[in-house]
Design an enzyme around this catalytic site. Structure first.
Site, PDB file in Angstrom:
ATOM      1  N   GLU A 304      21.369  17.287  28.050  1.00  0.00           N
ATOM      2  CA  GLU A 304      21.311  17.052  29.538  1.00  0.00           C
ATOM      3  C   GLU A 304      20.697  17.137  30.706  1.00  0.00           C
ATOM      4  O   GLU A 304      21.519  17.990  31.535  1.00  0.00           O
ATOM      5  CB  GLU A 304      22.872  17.563  29.741  1.00  0.00           C
ATOM      6  CG  GLU A 304      24.201  17.151  29.071  1.00  0.00           C
ATOM      7  CD  GLU A 304      25.744  17.358  28.653  1.00  0.00           C
ATOM      8  OE1 GLU A 304      25.590  19.016  29.850  1.00  0.00           O
ATOM      9  OE2 GLU A 304      25.927  16.963  28.033  1.00  0.00           O
ATOM     10  N   ASN A 345      19.408  16.112  23.869  1.00  0.00           N
ATOM     11  CA  ASN A 345      20.527  15.244  23.672  1.00  0.00           C
ATOM     12  C   ASN A 345      20.929  15.101  25.141  1.00  0.00           C
ATOM     13  O   ASN A 345      20.689  16.022  25.427  1.00  0.00           O
ATOM     14  CB  ASN A 345      21.187  16.413  22.899  1.00  0.00           C
ATOM     15  CG  ASN A 345      22.540  16.548  22.288  1.00  0.00           C
ATOM     16  OD1 ASN A 345      23.004  15.393  21.659  1.00  0.00           O
ATOM     17  ND2 ASN A 345      23.594  16.822  22.895  1.00  0.00           N
ATOM     18  N   HIS A 381      31.252  10.476  24.466  1.00  0.00           N
ATOM     19  CA  HIS A 381      31.781  11.345  25.157  1.00  0.00           C
ATOM     20  C   HIS A 381      32.577   9.903  25.488  1.00  0.00           C
ATOM     21  O   HIS A 381      32.484   9.376  25.940  1.00  0.00           O
ATOM     22  CB  HIS A 381      32.670  12.269  25.788  1.00  0.00           C
ATOM     23  CG  HIS A 381      31.732  13.274  25.554  1.00  0.00           C
ATOM     24  ND1 HIS A 381      32.051  13.789  24.079  1.00  0.00           N
ATOM     25  CD2 HIS A 381      31.096  13.987  24.841  1.00  0.00           C
ATOM     26  CE1 HIS A 381      31.861  15.432  23.745  1.00  0.00           C
ATOM     27  NE2 HIS A 381      30.333  15.108  23.789  1.00  0.00           N
ATOM     28  N   GLU A 411      28.082  14.025  19.231  1.00  0.00           N
ATOM     29  CA  GLU A 411      29.550  14.147  19.652  1.00  0.00           C
ATOM     30  C   GLU A 411      30.614  13.277  19.795  1.00  0.00           C
ATOM     31  O   GLU A 411      31.305  13.681  21.178  1.00  0.00           O
ATOM     32  CB  GLU A 411      29.444  15.442  21.200  1.00  0.00           C
ATOM     33  CG  GLU A 411      28.114  16.627  21.280  1.00  0.00           C
ATOM     34  CD  GLU A 411      27.914  17.221  22.576  1.00  0.00           C
ATOM     35  OE1 GLU A 411      28.541  17.394  22.990  1.00  0.00           O
ATOM     36  OE2 GLU A 411      26.916  18.259  22.354  1.00  0.00           O
ATOM     37  N   ASP A 413      33.803  11.553  20.758  1.00  0.00           N
ATOM     38  CA  ASP A 413      35.672  11.761  20.863  1.00  0.00           C
ATOM     39  C   ASP A 413      35.821  10.451  21.514  1.00  0.00           C
ATOM     40  O   ASP A 413      35.125  10.222  22.545  1.00  0.00           O
ATOM     41  CB  ASP A 413      35.446  12.740  21.285  1.00  0.00           C
ATOM     42  CG  ASP A 413      35.005  13.256  22.188  1.00  0.00           C
ATOM     43  OD1 ASP A 413      34.570  12.921  23.255  1.00  0.00           O
ATOM     44  OD2 ASP A 413      35.576  14.590  22.358  1.00  0.00           O
TER      45      ASP A 413
HETATM   46  C1  XIL Z   1      31.762  22.236  24.837  1.00  0.00           C
HETATM   47  C2  XIL Z   1      32.454  23.161  23.857  1.00  0.00           C
HETATM   48  O1  XIL Z   1      33.549  22.251  23.011  1.00  0.00           O
HETATM   49  C3  XIL Z   1      33.656  23.663  24.202  1.00  0.00           C
HETATM   50  O2  XIL Z   1      34.574  24.566  23.547  1.00  0.00           O
HETATM   51  C4  XIL Z   1      33.213  24.705  25.768  1.00  0.00           C
HETATM   52  O3  XIL Z   1      33.779  25.462  26.359  1.00  0.00           O
HETATM   53  C5  XIL Z   1      31.744  23.386  26.406  1.00  0.00           C
HETATM   54  O4  XIL Z   1      31.279  23.062  25.475  1.00  0.00           O
HETATM   55  N1  XIL Z   1      28.853  18.348  25.971  1.00  0.00           N
HETATM   56  C6  XIL Z   1      28.029  19.478  24.711  1.00  0.00           C
HETATM   57  C7  XIL Z   1      28.473  20.225  24.201  1.00  0.00           C
HETATM   58  O5  XIL Z   1      26.569  18.760  24.909  1.00  0.00           O
HETATM   59  O6  XIL Z   1      27.833  21.703  23.932  1.00  0.00           O
HETATM   60  C8  XIL Z   1      29.877  20.304  24.863  1.00  0.00           C
HETATM   61  O7  XIL Z   1      30.809  21.151  24.018  1.00  0.00           O
HETATM   62  C9  XIL Z   1      30.326  19.706  25.392  1.00  0.00           C
HETATM   63  C10 XIL Z   1      30.312  18.295  26.211  1.00  0.00           C
END
Ligand code: XIL
Length: 489
Positions: A304, A345, A381, A411, A413
């Protein structure tokens, strides 16, 4: 290229392969010895194939390179096998139906050897010309003195090496019919919840540690590394035959406070000098990656780095080191484990716009500078209102694939907003669309969901973001994911 874990690949029995007469020889142990010119082939009944993996063992000590060409349906890809044995994966797709898969072997001309021979011939010619010139001069002097006939020196014999017989042993051939489905997991629930690990191992191909490999977990104090949680989750995955993605080396969140809020000896605010922060980053990456070398084949190196308007995030790395922190992180990770596949990423650049352009320009420039980057991760996300995402992701995935990068959905969801079973069908459709975008793009090699049960979702259980509900029941989203990534053959 990544070798898919056995769970996702179907082995093609070597005795089902047809072989070209002469150059391919079946051996008693079931393997096949291939010599240049050999071809082996078979027909497969498939729903959809994503690639071919071949295990080869080089059997000779010839200097020539061998080229293996894999054909799947009407697609072909080649790989050069030097003097070492290796497993080669070919990313080829074939649609449903009966598909022919074949391998053929050719010997490449040894350019270095040709060049050496050419040089030797040129030197010999030069020597002959010089000798001739000297001979003529001598002869004319001799002619003046006497007319004795010249005695010829006997010709030197030249040894001719017998041509080297190149050969490869075909030990295995498998086709990748399924896209791996991974999920983020955390040790926070290990041993606390009897279903959490058991249902994961039944359903998923691999995991990403959700927090265990982040800076605050692995180097809480400067120079003091703690790998207990990381080792626990990584070793558990490996012991259960699951793959692991390493996440994450350099980011602006979940850092230790000495990184983002450094203090001097008197506990007053310290301002990093560029060289100091580079040294901090170097020590972190080298230690973490080296610790997991051989266990973690793939890392998110930088996470990021951009805002949605395409500007660099003004994080501590950018402020102190400048945008070069990204290239530096990749070079360090590669130094610590030259075998590891290295990813950038990010989120919010999956479907086009300034953020996508910024990442594209950045990775293109890394490639041009020879920075070791292998792939990009699309976090994905999404929100339930994301709409026709396949269509929007398609050109983006193609653009990164055109740079020769591997891709993953890292990731996934889908936030449904609070509550309501009526939203599950729409959620499933979004899951299907994202998986479809990845299935369609040959460079896209895996889908990972960020957690797998709504019981433990970072966006909250009531957002119903994951493919299993709070009671571990599969949701329509899980059926949709499976239908795309693991079609029944
Ligand atoms: C999130 C975790 O799921 C949580 O448990 C933590 O508190 C914060 O981070 N992008 C990413 C991940 O690359 O590492 C993040 O994970 C979610 C957003």
């Amino acid at each position: 290229m990544l070798v898919p874990a056995a769970a996702e690949a179907r082995d093609v029995p070597l005795n089902s392969l047809g072989t070209s007469a002469g150059q391919a020889q079946r051996r008693a142990d079931g393997t096949i010895l291939l010599r240049p010119g050999a071809t082996v082939r078979t027909d497969l009944a498939v729903r959809e194939v994503h690639g071919v993996t071949v295990q080869l063992e080089r059997r000779d000590r010839c200097s020539a390179n061998l080229q293996v060409t894999a054909r799947l349906g009407d697609q072909a890809a080649s790989s050069v096998i030097g003097r070492t044995s290796r497993t080669v994966s070919f990313r080829l797709t074939a649609p449903a139906g009966t598909t022919r898969v074949s391998l053929s072997l050719t010997q490449l001309r040894d350019k270095a050897k040709d060049a050496r021979a050419k040089k030797r011939r040129a030197q010999a010619k030069r020597r002959r010309a010089q000798a001739n010139a000297r001979g003529k001069a001598k002869a004319s002097r001799r002619r003046v003195r006497s007319h004795r006939p010249r005695r010829l020196r006997p010709r030197r014999k030249v040894a001719v090496a017998s041509p080297c017989q190149a050969s490869l042993l075909l030990r295995g051939l498998s086709v990748l019919e399924r896209l791996p489905l991974n999920a983020a997991m955390t040790t926070a629930h290990f041993g606390q919840d009897p279903f959490y690990q058991a249902l994961f191992t039944q359903n998923f191909d691999g995991l990403t540690p959700e927090n265990e490999l982040k800076w605050a977990s692995t180097e809480p104090q400067q120079g003091q590394f703690t790998f207990d949680a990381g080792d626990r989750i990584v070793n558990w995955a490996i012991a259960n035959g699951k793959s692991v993605r390493g996440h994450v080396l350099v980011w602006d969140y979940q850092n230790s406070s000495y990184v983002t809020d450094p203090k001097d000896f008197y506990l007053l605010q310290h301002h990093w000098k560029r060289a100091e922060l580079i040294a901090v980053m170097q020590e972190h990456i080298l230690n973490v990656v080296a610790h997991f070398r051989g266990r973690i084949p793939e890392w998110d190196v930088v996470n990021e780095a951009f805002n949605d308007d395409g500007s660099y995030k003004n994080n501590v790395w950018y402020q102190v080191i400048g945008p070069e922190y990204i290239a530096l992180a990749f070079r360090l990770a590669h130094q610590a484990d030259p075998e590891a596949k290295l990813f950038y990423n990010d989120l919010g650049y999956e479907a086009g716009g300034p953020h996508t352009e910024a990442v594209l320009n950045m990775v293109r420039s890394l490639r041009e500078q020879g920075v070791p980057i292998d792939g990009v991760g699309f976090e994905s996300h999404f929100d339930i209102s994301a709409g026709s995402i396949t269509e929007r992701m398609r050109p983006v995935l193609q653009a990164f694939a055109n740079l020769g990068l591997a891709e993953e959905i890292t990731e996934l969801d889908v936030n449904t907003g609070p509550g309501g079973v009526d939203k599950l069908a729409a959620e499933a459709e979004l899951y299907r669309q994202v998986a479809r975008a990845c299935v369609e793009q040959i460079a896209c090699q895996r889908v990972t969901t960020w957690g797998y049960t709504d019981r433990y979702s970072w966006i909250g259980s009531d957002r119903q973001g994951l493919p299993f509900d709070v009671n571990y029941q599969a949701k329509p989203a899980w059926q949709a994911l499976q239908a795309e990534a693991r079609p029944a053959v």
